[in-house]
Design a protein around this motif. Structure first.
Motif, PDB file in Angstrom:
ATOM      1  N   CYS A  67       0.808  -1.215   0.000  1.00 50.34           N
ATOM      2  CA  CYS A  67       0.000   0.000   0.000  1.00 50.34           C
ATOM      3  C   CYS A  67       0.840   1.263   0.000  1.00 50.34           C
ATOM      4  O   CYS A  67       0.405   2.291  -0.523  1.00 50.34           O
ATOM      5  N   ASP A  68       2.051   1.227   0.542  1.00 51.33           N
ATOM      6  CA  ASP A  68       2.930   2.398   0.543  1.00 51.33           C
ATOM      7  C   ASP A  68       3.153   2.935  -0.869  1.00 51.33           C
ATOM      8  O   ASP A  68       3.366   4.139  -1.065  1.00 51.33           O
ATOM      9  N   ALA A  69       3.122   2.024  -1.843  1.00 48.20           N
ATOM     10  CA  ALA A  69       3.385   2.408  -3.229  1.00 48.20           C
ATOM     11  C   ALA A  69       2.411   3.468  -3.713  1.00 48.20           C
ATOM     12  O   ALA A  69       2.737   4.241  -4.628  1.00 48.20           O
ATOM     13  N   LEU A  70       1.227   3.554  -3.099  1.00 42.83           N
ATOM     14  CA  LEU A  70       0.220   4.505  -3.557  1.00 42.83           C
ATOM     15  C   LEU A  70       0.570   5.946  -3.190  1.00 42.83           C
ATOM     16  O   LEU A  70      -0.070   6.877  -3.692  1.00 42.83           O
ATOM     17  N   ARG A  75       1.164   3.870   9.571  1.00 40.95           N
ATOM     18  CA  ARG A  75       1.877   4.598   8.507  1.00 40.95           C
ATOM     19  C   ARG A  75       1.478   4.088   7.123  1.00 40.95           C
ATOM     20  O   ARG A  75       1.423   4.864   6.170  1.00 40.95           O
ATOM     21  N   GLY A  76       1.198   2.793   7.007  1.00 39.35           N
ATOM     22  CA  GLY A  76       0.773   2.276   5.718  1.00 39.35           C
ATOM     23  C   GLY A  76      -0.462   2.989   5.207  1.00 39.35           C
ATOM     24  O   GLY A  76      -0.541   3.409   4.048  1.00 39.35           O
ATOM     25  N   ASN A  77      -1.456   3.165   6.076  1.00 43.24           N
ATOM     26  CA  ASN A  77      -2.653   3.889   5.684  1.00 43.24           C
ATOM     27  C   ASN A  77      -2.396   5.385   5.572  1.00 43.24           C
ATOM     28  O   ASN A  77      -3.053   6.074   4.783  1.00 43.24           O
ATOM     29  N   GLY A  78      -1.409   5.872   6.336  1.00 46.96           N
ATOM     30  CA  GLY A  78      -0.999   7.266   6.169  1.00 46.96           C
ATOM     31  C   GLY A  78      -0.431   7.531   4.792  1.00 46.96           C
ATOM     32  O   GLY A  78      -0.725   8.561   4.163  1.00 46.96           O
ATOM     33  N   TRP A  79       0.397   6.604   4.297  1.00 42.92           N
ATOM     34  CA  TRP A  79       0.915   6.748   2.938  1.00 42.92           C
ATOM     35  C   TRP A  79      -0.238   6.890   1.942  1.00 42.92           C
ATOM     36  O   TRP A  79      -0.208   7.737   1.047  1.00 42.92           O
ATOM     37  N   GLY A 116       2.696   8.287  10.771  1.00 49.71           N
ATOM     38  CA  GLY A 116       1.315   8.041  10.400  1.00 49.71           C
ATOM     39  C   GLY A 116       0.414   9.205  10.785  1.00 49.71           C
ATOM     40  O   GLY A 116      -0.417   9.670   9.991  1.00 49.71           O
ATOM     41  N   SER A 117       0.591   9.719  12.013  1.00 55.57           N
ATOM     42  CA  SER A 117      -0.238  10.828  12.480  1.00 55.57           C
ATOM     43  C   SER A 117      -0.017  12.089  11.655  1.00 55.57           C
ATOM     44  O   SER A 117      -0.957  12.847  11.395  1.00 55.57           O
ATOM     45  N   GLY A 118       1.217  12.314  11.233  1.00 58.30           N
ATOM     46  CA  GLY A 118       1.494  13.479  10.395  1.00 58.30           C
ATOM     47  C   GLY A 118       0.782  13.403   9.061  1.00 58.30           C
ATOM     48  O   GLY A 118       0.197  14.390   8.577  1.00 58.30           O
TER      49      GLY A 118
END
Length: 376
Positions: free
Chosen positions: A160-163, A232-236, A296-298
């Motif tokens: 998912c980071d790739a997005l 962080r994954g969902n943050g990305w 992630g929070s950022g």
């Protein structure tokens, strides 16, 4: 590791983070305070360079994407100077894995410079074009699904980071060069990742196929029995969505998909925000490492503030954004270093007051940039 040691570490981390995140009594959401915090973060990071592989790798790409957003919001030339310096010394190159989305993230900063600098023949986008053409249009064993590992490397963007790494670059390149074919290809590969990793029930992305539930006894679970969703994954993903939507044509036929996905994820992320403002590294099992995490929070703070600024998130959530920024600001050391950043990884792990990474600084700058505009 001995279980008692893990418990001790978690206890220390919780105490330290709680202390660090409650140290400042005054609000840190004044625009002048935010700008000062952002400049301090930039100055410290520039004086302490770090990267995972090379100066053109994804960590630098994420950091300098944060620098672009800081410059866009403040017009402070310190940010543009940092952008130009790194691009010049990189000779405008990407990293060298042409079918790995991470290795073109740095090009977002090159495109930004070209759009905003105004000098002809200063920026060299040929390395970026070479990468994108190979990435999208050349055959490769990876793209053909030759890797049958449990991570799901059967599509181009299998994690998912790739997005965050490639789609915003492709989208901005298509806009800047007026070549919509790059946007169309981006959408094709984005949908592959969405279909493989997005959990419609939880409205969150699994990091990769190891964390997608199949109904098998072998499915990975959190200690509380819930699915594993990495902060962080969902943050990305959600930060990348905000970048995409900002540059995507308003009349693009697939734009409603991205807007709806952004709204779904924003709603879910807001539901999961802890009372102190910072999200934990595990979204559905926050008690595993019960302390805030900055990267992630950022990204969440940036995305939700951007959503409010652009009419995709209701203004009633402004207090949640302010709470998040106050908590982020309290994770910054006096010298400008941004702590409480989970180190490079692929699933929930702890952070400490002294753990930092350049991409964490990038997320901090992205958050500050949108909060400034929200307050203005």
């Amino acid at each position: 590791m001995n279980k008692s040691i893990i418990v001790l570490i978690a206890t220390i981390a919780f105490f330290s983070c709680s202390t660090a995140q409650k140290t400042l009594e005054k609000s840190t959401t004044g625009t002048s305070d935010i700008k000062k915090s952002m400049i301090k973060a930039l100055e410290w990071q520039e004086a302490h360079p770090i990267f995972a592989i090379a100066p053109t790798d994804w960590t630098e790409g994420a950091y300098y994407t944060g620098v672009t957003r800081a410059h866009k919001a403040t017009k402070d030339m310190m940010y543009m100077a940092a952008l130009k310096n790194q691009a010049y010394w990189n000779n405008w190159q990407t990293f060298d894995r042409l079918h790995h989305a991470d290795d073109v993230a740095i090009s977002y900063s090159y495109l930004y410079i070209d759009i905003n600098d105004g000098r002809r023949n200063f920026v060299d986008l040929e390395p970026t074009k070479k990468f994108l053409d190979a990435h999208l249009f050349e055959n490769d064993e990876w793209k053909a699904g030759a890797d049958k590992s449990d991570m799901g490397k059967t599509i181009l963007w299998w994690w998912c980071d790739a997005l965050f790494m490639a789609p915003p670059v492709l989208n901005l390149y298509a806009k800047h060069t007026n070549q919509p074919k790059y946007l169309e290809e981006m959408h094709k590969f984005y949908m592959e990742t969405y279909n493989q990793l997005y959990d419609k029930e939880e409205r969150l992305f699994a990091r990769d196929m190891r964390f997608v539930w199949t109904g098998s006894d072998k499915d990975q679970k959190e200690p509380n029995g819930k699915k594993i969703f990495w902060s962080r994954g969902n943050g990305w993903v959600i930060a990348g969505l905000a970048l995409l939507l900002e540059d995507m044509p308003k009349d693009y036929e697939n734009r409603p998909f991205y807007e709806n996905l952004f709204k779904e994820m924003s709603t879910r992320i807001l539901e999961l925000q802890p009372s102190d403002g910072l999200w934990r590294t595990s979204l559905l099992c926050p008690e595993t490492y019960d302390h805030g995490e900055v990267s992630g929070s950022g990204f969440y703070t940036f995305a939700i503030a951007w959503g409010i600024n652009n009419g995709l998130v209701d203004k009633k959530h402004i207090p949640a954004v302010k709470k998040a920024w106050n908590a982020l600001a309290k994770c910054q050391h006096e010298d400008g270093r941004v702590g409480w950043v989970q180190n490079i990884g692929a699933f929930p792990e702890p952070a400490t007051a002294d753990s930092w990474q350049n991409f964490g600084t990038g997320a901090f700058l992205m958050a500050g940039s949108e909060v400034i505009q929200l307050l203005d």
